[in-house]
Design an enzyme around this catalytic site. Structure first.
Site, PDB file in Angstrom:
ATOM      1  N   GLY A 109      26.366  26.032 -85.738  1.00 56.11           N
ATOM      2  CA  GLY A 109      26.720  26.252 -86.571  1.00 56.11           C
ATOM      3  C   GLY A 109      25.208  26.543 -88.087  1.00 56.11           C
ATOM      4  O   GLY A 109      25.538  26.896 -88.915  1.00 56.11           O
ATOM      5  N   GLU A 132      26.948  27.252 -77.785  1.00 59.21           N
ATOM      6  CA  GLU A 132      28.498  26.629 -78.192  1.00 59.21           C
ATOM      7  C   GLU A 132      29.306  26.846 -76.763  1.00 59.21           C
ATOM      8  O   GLU A 132      30.021  26.358 -76.388  1.00 59.21           O
ATOM      9  CB  GLU A 132      29.070  28.289 -78.988  1.00 59.21           C
ATOM     10  CG  GLU A 132      29.317  27.465 -80.384  1.00 59.21           C
ATOM     11  CD  GLU A 132      27.918  27.599 -81.195  1.00 59.21           C
ATOM     12  OE1 GLU A 132      28.001  27.338 -82.297  1.00 59.21           O
ATOM     13  OE2 GLU A 132      27.312  28.157 -80.374  1.00 59.21           O
TER      14      GLU A 132
END
Length: 258
Positions: A109, A132
């Site tokens: 993020g 991720e």
């Protein structure tokens, strides 16, 4: 508890917004998301602010992404706001330019925050990645589609599929960031870039970026329409008269932003 996000004016017309959780590598929790959402609204609302710089506190990380402790505790929804999406930022409607000043690592993020900015300055030794897939996740806060827009297709796909990062130096070479400098020079470089923007007519900057941000999303006919609308809007401003006048009088323009 210290403020999760700090807000200050650091130069004429320039706001500095600092993610302030260095003990957690500036990972996003609910408090940070709400505070960053509010900072975006403040930048948009204050006429004297023309450029915002987004950075992280501490030497190690710009932002490490979502605070996984919050997610594990069932508070993952708090990391999003209605206006801004993840961190109150990645989907926020913004007219003014934002510069990411990544003095440290921008991962998951954190990289998605950087990608949501308009420009970026980075530390040479910082790393940038979307890990991720290593945790059976998708970089769904913009990473999986903004990274291929920012990098050559094959490089972006490699980063997304392997989850492996690149350095700030390589990020500069590939065009992901505007400049990679020694870590201690990141803020100075970001401020210098902001100063090069603030000398220009603020409405013209905003209108130009509004079109540039949509260049990959719209067909040429729609973009031509936006260009015409922006040009007509600018002709109604005081700054439209000031630009030629300052040129003729051989002086720096005095922009009023209206």
């Amino acid at each position: 508890m210290p403020d999760a996000v700090l807000f200050e004016t650091v130069a004429p017309h320039v706001a500095l917004v600092t993610l302030n959780r260095p003990e957690a590598r500036n990972a996003v929790n609910g408090a940070l998301a709400q505070a960053l959402d509010a900072a975006v609204a403040r930048v948009e609302a204050e006429d004297d602010i023309r450029v915002a710089i987004l950075t992280g506190a501490g030497p190690h990380a710009f932002c490490a992404g979502a605070d996984l402790k919050e997610v594990a505790a069932g508070r993952g929804a708090a990391l999003y706001t209605e206006r801004g999406g993840f961190a109150g930022f990645v989907r926020a409607s913004r007219k003014k330019p934002w510069i990411a000043a990544a003095q440290g690592h921008a991962l998951a993020g954190g990289l998605e925050l950087l990608l949501a900015c308009d420009m970026a300055v980075a530390a040479e030794g910082a790393t940038f990645g979307l890990p991720e897939v290593k945790r059976s996740l998708v970089a769904a806060a913009g990473g999986v589609f903004r990274l291929p827009r920012a990098l050559p297709r094959a490089i972006a796909f490699e980063m997304i599929a392997t989850g492996e990062p690149i350095t700030g130096t390589r990020a500069e070479a590939l065009g992901l960031v505007n400049a990679a400098v020694p870590a201690e020079q990141v803020m100075a470089a970001a401020l210098a870039l902001a100063a090069r923007i603030t000398v220009n007519a603020p409405i013209a900057v905003r209108e130009s970026l509004a079109i540039a941000r949509r260049a990959n999303d719209l067909e040429d006919d729609a973009l031509w329409t936006l260009c015409g609308e922006a040009s007509r809007a600018i002709r109604e401003t005081e700054d439209f008269q000031e630009g030629p006048r300052a040129f003729i009088e051989k002086r720096a323009p005095r922009w009023v932003g209206r």
